[in-house]
Design an enzyme around this catalytic site. Structure first.
Site, PDB file in Angstrom:
ATOM      1  N   SER A 130      21.683  29.841 -38.358  1.00 57.48           N
ATOM      2  CA  SER A 130      20.574  29.471 -37.481  1.00 57.48           C
ATOM      3  C   SER A 130      19.353  30.334 -37.750  1.00 57.48           C
ATOM      4  O   SER A 130      19.468  31.503 -38.098  1.00 57.48           O
ATOM      5  CB  SER A 130      20.955  29.625 -36.011  1.00 57.48           C
ATOM      6  OG  SER A 130      19.842  29.304 -35.206  1.00 57.48           O
ATOM      7  N   LYS A 184      28.241  27.154 -33.905  1.00 60.42           N
ATOM      8  CA  LYS A 184      26.867  26.731 -34.252  1.00 60.42           C
ATOM      9  C   LYS A 184      26.502  25.453 -33.478  1.00 60.42           C
ATOM     10  O   LYS A 184      25.362  25.280 -33.036  1.00 60.42           O
ATOM     11  CB  LYS A 184      26.734  26.517 -35.765  1.00 60.42           C
ATOM     12  CG  LYS A 184      25.369  25.953 -36.192  1.00 60.42           C
ATOM     13  CD  LYS A 184      24.248  26.933 -35.867  1.00 60.42           C
ATOM     14  CE  LYS A 184      22.835  26.578 -36.167  1.00 60.42           C
ATOM     15  NZ  LYS A 184      22.292  25.337 -36.405  1.00 60.42           N
ATOM     16  N   HIS A 187      25.701  26.491 -30.068  1.00 63.46           N
ATOM     17  CA  HIS A 187      24.381  27.143 -30.149  1.00 63.46           C
ATOM     18  C   HIS A 187      23.297  26.078 -30.050  1.00 63.46           C
ATOM     19  O   HIS A 187      22.327  26.209 -29.300  1.00 63.46           O
ATOM     20  CB  HIS A 187      24.268  27.914 -31.470  1.00 63.46           C
ATOM     21  CG  HIS A 187      22.865  28.324 -31.826  1.00 63.46           C
ATOM     22  ND1 HIS A 187      21.933  27.440 -32.331  1.00 63.46           N
ATOM     23  CD2 HIS A 187      22.223  29.515 -31.730  1.00 63.46           C
ATOM     24  CE1 HIS A 187      20.785  28.060 -32.533  1.00 63.46           C
ATOM     25  NE2 HIS A 187      20.937  29.329 -32.182  1.00 63.46           N
ATOM     26  N   ASN A 188      23.466  25.012 -30.802  1.00 67.29           N
ATOM     27  CA  ASN A 188      22.452  23.961 -30.795  1.00 67.29           C
ATOM     28  C   ASN A 188      22.411  23.214 -29.467  1.00 67.29           C
ATOM     29  O   ASN A 188      21.340  22.820 -29.003  1.00 67.29           O
ATOM     30  CB  ASN A 188      22.687  22.986 -31.956  1.00 67.29           C
ATOM     31  CG  ASN A 188      22.178  23.557 -33.274  1.00 67.29           C
ATOM     32  OD1 ASN A 188      22.106  24.765 -33.440  1.00 67.29           O
ATOM     33  ND2 ASN A 188      21.825  22.700 -34.199  1.00 67.29           N
ATOM     34  N   GLU A 191      20.496  25.286 -27.333  1.00 71.25           N
ATOM     35  CA  GLU A 191      19.102  25.151 -27.820  1.00 71.25           C
ATOM     36  C   GLU A 191      18.454  23.898 -27.198  1.00 71.25           C
ATOM     37  O   GLU A 191      17.319  23.947 -26.716  1.00 71.25           O
ATOM     38  CB  GLU A 191      19.141  25.061 -29.342  1.00 71.25           C
ATOM     39  CG  GLU A 191      17.833  24.799 -30.049  1.00 71.25           C
ATOM     40  CD  GLU A 191      18.055  24.627 -31.573  1.00 71.25           C
ATOM     41  OE1 GLU A 191      18.580  25.545 -32.213  1.00 71.25           O
ATOM     42  OE2 GLU A 191      17.701  23.555 -32.103  1.00 71.25           O
TER      43      GLU A 191
HETATM   44  C1  6PG Z   1      18.837  26.357 -36.012  1.00 68.64           C
HETATM   45  C2  6PG Z   1      18.450  24.970 -35.623  1.00 68.64           C
HETATM   46  C3  6PG Z   1      18.635  24.071 -36.791  1.00 68.64           C
HETATM   47  C4  6PG Z   1      17.876  22.780 -36.685  1.00 68.64           C
HETATM   48  C5  6PG Z   1      18.547  21.805 -35.785  1.00 68.64           C
HETATM   49  C6  6PG Z   1      17.583  20.919 -35.067  1.00 68.64           C
HETATM   50  O1  6PG Z   1      19.686  26.900 -35.340  1.00 68.64           O
HETATM   51  O2  6PG Z   1      18.283  26.871 -36.967  1.00 68.64           O
HETATM   52  O3  6PG Z   1      19.250  24.518 -34.569  1.00 68.64           O
HETATM   53  O4  6PG Z   1      20.005  23.950 -37.005  1.00 68.64           O
HETATM   54  O5  6PG Z   1      16.586  22.979 -36.342  1.00 68.64           O
HETATM   55  O6  6PG Z   1      19.358  21.039 -36.614  1.00 68.64           O
HETATM   56  O7  6PG Z   1      18.331  19.934 -34.542  1.00 68.64           O
HETATM   57  P1  6PG Z   1      17.740  18.572 -34.031  1.00 68.64           P
HETATM   58  O8  6PG Z   1      17.062  17.917 -35.193  1.00 68.64           O
HETATM   59  O9  6PG Z   1      18.957  17.834 -33.577  1.00 68.64           O
HETATM   60  O10 6PG Z   1      16.794  18.916 -32.937  1.00 68.64           O
END
Ligand code: 6PG
Length: 474
Positions: A130, A184, A187-188, A191
């Site tokens: 990430s 991960k 984590h997302n 996010e």
């Molecule tokens: C990270 C982000 C990265 C990416 C996501 C965005 O941790 O660096 O999460 O993995 O920006 O894939 O996801 P979406 O396109 O689903 O918003």
């Protein structure tokens, strides 16, 4: 020629940046890309790091260039391309070589790949990375799943390239097979929730308080110096302050309100449901993106129902204080949910996920990095595997201070018609979680009435049926 410490396939932006990061930290790296021109361009642009890069133009050359057991990072599109790349690599690898998938893979694919490669004497690491392009180049947060032995082989390189929080590397081995990619994914999911809640607060400021982007930028900037200090708040302030070069208007005002998603948020929710762990704030955030994408339908509904948000009045400073604390409380609830899902998955898949370590490696490098994660790392460290973050003593006092603001903000937003799906889900989760006697007694009665499913009594053991009489299930 001296062998490379590691290899990398896929010189797109993320792959190139990771490779440069590895070279910069003093490690020789062998690189390969499907199109040779990209490999050439990469080497040309590597500058002073050129000496540590071994360009390879076939997989055989790549394998020959790396010190065995060979760790090879693949940074290609998630899904089928990863399987194709693994299939192509099989022919050139030897026993114990380590294929490392550094993309955003579904952990179920990672588990399958891990077992397939293990069966044929190779090793597989599913590695969550990430921090976006910048992180890949200068220090991402790295979540590793695989055997401990394979981790030992790559630990030096991965800890060297990872972000550091007060000197501590943000890279760790979290468990076997899919552990890294699962973490991960969550984590997302967090996010998504974090971003959605920030957008909801922006909505209240914009529509309920009539505040312009520049002024909202200042508010976020100010919050970034306090308890909300985090990368997402920091970039939100920057985004809101930026102007569109074409029109001169605030850039945020010319961006279409239709959010994209690549799947990790949705996977978090699916897995939470499979595990039977509520992740309502993450669910709400995913649903909000989906709703955002049906722009035409929303425009039609606005014509029918009116889409206006009423102005929110009152003492502005007090409102701003509430908004800050509401965001803080919502964020805590979203993290509590994310960690609860990881805890459920840890049991289900026998990973023994180290929660304090996860909180620690998220403190720098990753997209959700924040001051609060340091408090979380301490809280998990102190309470071990607390049942829920909301029960960790440090968070009890934070939540006690912040939840009244979340309540007021959700109530004001609902009255004004400003949608706050993630914040309100977080509040409802908190309220349900702290309710010793809930309302499911009625659900149980209804289930028994129409389906004779039985219920437990508060005053005795066993299964009972109600006195429903005729019309009820017999
Ligand atoms: C990270 C982000 C990265 C990416 C996501 C965005 O941790 O660096 O999460 O993995 O920006 O894939 O996801 P979406 O396109 O689903 O918003």
């Amino acid at each position: 020629m001296e062998k490379a410490e590691i290899g990398l396939i896929g010189l797109g932006t993320m792959g190139s940046n990771l490779a440069l990061n590895i070279a910069e930290k003093g490690h020789r790296i062998a690189v390969f890309n499907r199109t040779a021109a990209r490999t050439d361009a990469f080497v040309e642009n590597a500058g002073a790091l050129r000496d540590r890069v071994v360009p390879c133009y076939s997989l055989e050359e790549l394998a020959a260039a790396i010190r065995p057991p060979r760790p090879i990072i693949i940074m290609v599109l998630a899904g089928k391309p990863v399987d194709e790349q693994i299939a192509a690599l099989r022919g050139v690898l030897s026993a114990n070589d380590i294929v490392i998938d550094a993309g955003n893979a579904n952990f179920r694919d990672t588990m399958r790949r891990f077992s397939e490669l293990t069966d044929s004497g190779l090793t597989f690491i599913g590695m969550g990375v990430s921090g976006g392009e910048e992180g890949a180049r200068h220090g991402p947060s790295i979540m590793v799943g695989g055997t401990e032995e394979s981790w030992k082989r790559v630990e030096k390189v991965l800890t060297a390239i990872s972000a550091k929080f007060k000197g501590e590397p943000c890279a760790a081995w979290l468990g076997t097979d899919g552990a890294g990619h699962f973490v991960k994914t969550i984590h997302n999911g967090i996010e998504y929730a974090d971003m959605q809640m920030i957008a909801e607060i922006y909505g209240i400021l914009r529509d309920g308080l009539g505040t312009g982007p520049k002024e909202i930028a200042e508010v976020f900037s100010q919050w970034n110096t306090g308890r909300l200090n985090s990368y997402l708040i920091e970039i939100t302030a920057k985004v809101l302050a930026a102007d569109d070069p074409k029109t001169g208007k605030p850039v945020v005002d010319i961006i279409l309100d239709r959010a994209g998603q690549k799947g990790t948020g949705k996977w978090s929710v699916i897995e939470a449901q499979q595990l039977g762990i509520p992740a309502t704030a993450i669910e709400a955030a995913v649903a909000a993106r989906v709703l955002s994408s049906i722009k035409d339908e929303r425009l039609a509904a606005e014509k029918v129902y009116g889409g206006g948000v009423s102005k929110i009045s009152g003492d502005r400073d007090a409102l701003l204080g509430d908004l800050e604390l509401a965001l803080f409380a919502g964020k805590i609830a979203a993290y509590a949910q994310g960690f609860a899902v990881m805890s459920g998955a840890s049991k289900e898949f026998n990973w023994n996920l180290p929660m304090p370590v996860i909180a620690k490696i998220w403190r720098a490098g990753c997209i959700i990095r924040s001051q609060l994660l340091d408090t979380m790392a301490e809280a998990f460290g102190a309470s071990g595997a607390a049942t829920n973050l909301l029960m960790a003593p440090a968070f009890v006092s934070l939540m006690q201070e912040a939840h009244p603001s979340l309540r007021r903000v959700v109530a004001r937003a609902a009255e004004a018609g400003s949608p706050v799906p993630a914040l309100s889900s977080a509040l409802a989760y908190f309220d349900s979680y702290r309710q010793g006697r809930g309302t499911s007694n009625l659900i149980q009665a209804q289930r028994d009435f129409f389906g004779a499913h039985g219920f437990e009594r508060i005053d005795g053991q066993g299964a009972f049926h109600g006195p429903w009489g005729s019309g009820a299930a017999g």
